[in-house]
Design a protein around this motif. Structure first.
Motif, PDB file in Angstrom:
ATOM      1  N   LEU A 103       0.843  -1.183   0.000  1.00 34.49           N
ATOM      2  CA  LEU A 103       0.000   0.000   0.000  1.00 34.49           C
ATOM      3  C   LEU A 103       0.886   1.243   0.000  1.00 34.49           C
ATOM      4  O   LEU A 103       2.029   1.207   0.501  1.00 34.49           O
ATOM      5  CB  LEU A 103      -0.919  -0.006   1.224  1.00 34.49           C
ATOM      6  N   PRO A 104       0.447   2.358  -0.527  1.00 26.86           N
ATOM      7  CA  PRO A 104       1.332   3.527  -0.692  1.00 26.86           C
ATOM      8  C   PRO A 104       1.787   4.177   0.601  1.00 26.86           C
ATOM      9  O   PRO A 104       2.838   4.802   0.655  1.00 26.86           O
ATOM     10  CB  PRO A 104       0.468   4.493  -1.529  1.00 26.86           C
ATOM     11  N   ASP A 105       1.035   4.080   1.662  1.00 27.40           N
ATOM     12  CA  ASP A 105       1.374   4.788   2.901  1.00 27.40           C
ATOM     13  C   ASP A 105       2.292   3.948   3.788  1.00 27.40           C
ATOM     14  O   ASP A 105       2.251   2.714   3.781  1.00 27.40           O
ATOM     15  CB  ASP A 105       0.107   5.120   3.682  1.00 27.40           C
ATOM     16  N   ARG A 106       3.091   4.644   4.555  1.00 32.79           N
ATOM     17  CA  ARG A 106       3.910   3.994   5.570  1.00 32.79           C
ATOM     18  C   ARG A 106       3.067   3.745   6.811  1.00 32.79           C
ATOM     19  O   ARG A 106       2.062   4.429   7.050  1.00 32.79           O
ATOM     20  CB  ARG A 106       5.106   4.883   5.949  1.00 32.79           C
ATOM     21  N   GLY A 107       3.500   2.783   7.619  1.00 36.27           N
ATOM     22  CA  GLY A 107       2.776   2.459   8.831  1.00 36.27           C
ATOM     23  C   GLY A 107       2.898   3.544   9.890  1.00 36.27           C
ATOM     24  O   GLY A 107       3.816   4.374   9.861  1.00 36.27           O
ATOM     25  N   LEU A 108       1.978   3.518  10.822  1.00 36.13           N
ATOM     26  CA  LEU A 108       1.967   4.525  11.883  1.00 36.13           C
ATOM     27  C   LEU A 108       3.214   4.460  12.758  1.00 36.13           C
ATOM     28  O   LEU A 108       3.773   5.485  13.148  1.00 36.13           O
ATOM     29  CB  LEU A 108       0.705   4.339  12.734  1.00 36.13           C
ATOM     30  N   MET A 109       3.686   3.237  13.073  1.00 35.99           N
ATOM     31  CA  MET A 109       4.873   3.099  13.922  1.00 35.99           C
ATOM     32  C   MET A 109       6.095   3.683  13.231  1.00 35.99           C
ATOM     33  O   MET A 109       6.901   4.395  13.845  1.00 35.99           O
ATOM     34  CB  MET A 109       5.111   1.625  14.268  1.00 35.99           C
ATOM     35  N   PHE A 110       6.223   3.396  11.951  1.00 37.05           N
ATOM     36  CA  PHE A 110       7.374   3.919  11.212  1.00 37.05           C
ATOM     37  C   PHE A 110       7.323   5.438  11.156  1.00 37.05           C
ATOM     38  O   PHE A 110       8.336   6.122  11.343  1.00 37.05           O
ATOM     39  CB  PHE A 110       7.388   3.324   9.811  1.00 37.05           C
ATOM     40  N   LEU A 111       6.131   5.980  10.868  1.00 38.59           N
ATOM     41  CA  LEU A 111       6.005   7.430  10.767  1.00 38.59           C
ATOM     42  C   LEU A 111       6.289   8.101  12.104  1.00 38.59           C
ATOM     43  O   LEU A 111       6.938   9.151  12.167  1.00 38.59           O
ATOM     44  CB  LEU A 111       4.600   7.787  10.279  1.00 38.59           C
ATOM     45  N   LYS A 112       5.813   7.500  13.194  1.00 40.05           N
ATOM     46  CA  LYS A 112       6.070   8.070  14.516  1.00 40.05           C
ATOM     47  C   LYS A 112       7.553   8.018  14.855  1.00 40.05           C
ATOM     48  O   LYS A 112       8.106   8.977  15.419  1.00 40.05           O
ATOM     49  CB  LYS A 112       5.263   7.307  15.562  1.00 40.05           C
ATOM     50  N   LEU A 113       8.204   6.912  14.525  1.00 39.76           N
ATOM     51  CA  LEU A 113       9.645   6.790  14.772  1.00 39.76           C
ATOM     52  C   LEU A 113      10.417   7.833  13.970  1.00 39.76           C
ATOM     53  O   LEU A 113      11.334   8.488  14.482  1.00 39.76           O
ATOM     54  CB  LEU A 113      10.118   5.378  14.413  1.00 39.76           C
ATOM     55  N   LYS A 114      10.046   7.998  12.707  1.00 43.01           N
ATOM     56  CA  LYS A 114      10.727   8.978  11.858  1.00 43.01           C
ATOM     57  C   LYS A 114      10.531  10.385  12.405  1.00 43.01           C
ATOM     58  O   LYS A 114      11.468  11.195  12.444  1.00 43.01           O
ATOM     59  CB  LYS A 114      10.181   8.872  10.444  1.00 43.01           C
ATOM     60  N   GLU A 115       9.299  10.693  12.833  1.00 41.22           N
ATOM     61  CA  GLU A 115       9.011  12.009  13.381  1.00 41.22           C
ATOM     62  C   GLU A 115       9.831  12.276  14.646  1.00 41.22           C
ATOM     63  O   GLU A 115      10.396  13.366  14.822  1.00 41.22           O
ATOM     64  CB  GLU A 115       7.516  12.112  13.685  1.00 41.22           C
ATOM     65  N   THR A 116       9.908  11.281  15.530  1.00 36.58           N
ATOM     66  CA  THR A 116      10.692  11.430  16.765  1.00 36.58           C
ATOM     67  C   THR A 116      12.168  11.631  16.449  1.00 36.58           C
ATOM     68  O   THR A 116      12.840  12.497  17.036  1.00 36.58           O
ATOM     69  CB  THR A 116      10.517  10.193  17.660  1.00 36.58           C
ATOM     70  N   TYR A 117      12.685  10.836  15.526  1.00 37.98           N
ATOM     71  CA  TYR A 117      14.100  10.950  15.157  1.00 37.98           C
ATOM     72  C   TYR A 117      14.409  12.339  14.600  1.00 37.98           C
ATOM     73  O   TYR A 117      15.406  12.969  14.985  1.00 37.98           O
ATOM     74  CB  TYR A 117      14.454   9.883  14.125  1.00 37.98           C
ATOM     75  N   GLU A 118      13.572  12.821  13.689  1.00 39.23           N
ATOM     76  CA  GLU A 118      13.829  14.122  13.074  1.00 39.23           C
ATOM     77  C   GLU A 118      13.744  15.243  14.102  1.00 39.23           C
ATOM     78  O   GLU A 118      14.556  16.185  14.071  1.00 39.23           O
ATOM     79  CB  GLU A 118      12.828  14.352  11.942  1.00 39.23           C
TER      80      GLU A 118
END
Length: 400
Positions: A103-118
């Motif tokens: 599916l085109p979207d990334r998962g919620l866990m991945f997006l949250k991890l990326k947001e925290t890292y950035e």
């Protein structure tokens, strides 16, 4: 299968009964599930992963051949089709997948991890200079569960490598409800104590089991520790955000303990090798010194012998010169003495007496002229062999 109050069933009976229920339920056959991929790994050419949403997760497997050409990684959103079946050896249910669609979207866990890292990266949290670990720590703080295998691995490793260390445990749950608050308190307490190094450890697990160590507050708590920090969270393939703020990120709890303390066996071996090298160098230096001393003594002996020979030759030459000089001086003195003796002989009145002359004295006074005499004077006439006394009888000066 008949159920009775008094009958006792085996594990296999129960498991196979549940397995038959799953296989006979049309709602669990040829189902399509949407979720976020976590814990994706390949083992024995089979693809294992979990699908997760905000409330639950389900284990999935695609057997060899079914997943050929499929690229799958954590954080992807996928749509999986297959049958929900029981895996009897572990008593677990899972989705046996036949087809997958990205599916085109990334998962919620991945997006949250990326947001925290950035967000943390913009704050410069990951750019903090690394502290140097002490070579010989005396007190180590360990943040983990008292009932965990990770703690046993750490204690065993420290006991084997460097048993002189005091270990202070800060017990905390490492997953589940209340785990975040417990680990934040453990970090706070450890920061108040005097420790040489802190180990934060947890054994391996699913991605959601390790998610606590990606939490922003937990990462900031690790960042705030004033002590050097070693993380040993999960297995070698696992990586969490606390690893990025740790001073050393180890692959496992055992590796964390190995980084925290030296190995006494290596230390003893290094000391033995150093002593052996030192002893060898001392022996080599002693032999060189002895050889050089022997050479110097031989050179000194030769030099002294040469000096003595030169001194003897010089002394002999000096003595010969001195003897020649003394002989010359003696000969010269002898000649001078002979000349002086000859001169003295000329002045010696006795010598004149020996030639026939005599000395005339009157009253002890030498008479130089006949005019000094009168008849009757008593004179003393001295010859070379004696003296006689005479009396002047007559005056013949007129006749002369």
């Amino acid at each position: 299968m008949e159920w009775g109050e008094e009958r006792v069933y085996s594990v296999s009976d129960i498991t196979f009964y549940i397995e038959n229920l799953f296989e006979s339920d049309e709602n669990l056959t040829d189902v399509t599930v949407v979720g976020e991929v976590v814990d994706c790994k390949t083992r024995n050419d089979h693809l294992f992963f979990s699908l997760k949403d905000e409330q639950a997760s389900i284990g999935c497997v695609m057997f060899q051949g079914a997943h050929m050409g499929i690229h799958l990684e954590d954080g992807m959103m996928v749509q999986a089709n297959g049958d929900v079946r029981v895996y009897p050896p572990r008593g677990q249910y899972r989705l046996v997948c036949r087809r997958l669609r990205h599916l085109p979207d990334r998962g919620l866990m991945f997006l949250k991890l990326k947001e925290t890292y950035e967000r943390l990266s913009k704050m410069g949290i990951f750019d903090k200079p690394k502290k140097r670990l002490p070579k010989f720590p005396s007190t180590i703080g360990v943040i983990t569960s008292r009932d965990s295998a990770a703690l046993q691995d750490i204690l065993r490793t420290i006991s084997e490598r460097f048993p002189f260390v005091k270990v202070v445990l800060y017990h905390t749950s490492v997953q589940g409800k209340g785990a975040k608050e417990e680990i934040l308190k453990a970090l706070y307490d450890a920061n108040l104590d005097e420790l040489d190094v802190v180990i934060i450890a947890r054994g391996g697990g699913a991605t959601e089991d390790l998610w606590l160590f990606n939490d922003e507050e937990v990462v900031m708590g690790v960042y705030a520790l004033r002590h050097p920090v070693i993380t040993g969270v999960g297995h070698q393939i696992d990586s969490v955000l606390v690893d990025l703020v740790a001073d050393v990120a180890a692959h496992t709890p055992t590796a964390a303990a190995q980084n925290a303390v030296p190995d006494m066996r290596e230390i003893v071996g290094n000391v033995e090798r150093s002593l052996q090298t030192c002893f060898t160098n001392i022996i080599r230096l002693w032999n060189r010194t002895k050889e050089r001393s022997d050479e110097l003594l031989l050179e000194m002996k030769r030099g002294v012998t040469q000096l003595l020979d030169d001194f003897e030759k010089s002394s002999k030459q000096s003595l010969e010169k001195l003897k020649t000089l003394i002989d010359g001086k003696v000969d010269s003195l002898n000649r001078k003495l002979e000349l002086a003796g000859a001169r003295l002989n000329l002045l010696n009145p006795v010598a004149e007496l020996e030639r026939g002359y005599a000395i005339v004295e009157k009253d002890g006074v030498r008479v130089h002229s006949s005019r000094e005499l009168s008849p009757g004077d008593v004179l003393m006439v001295r010859f070379h062999d004696g003296s006689v006394k005479v009396v002047v009888d007559e005056d013949r000066r007129a006749d002369e």
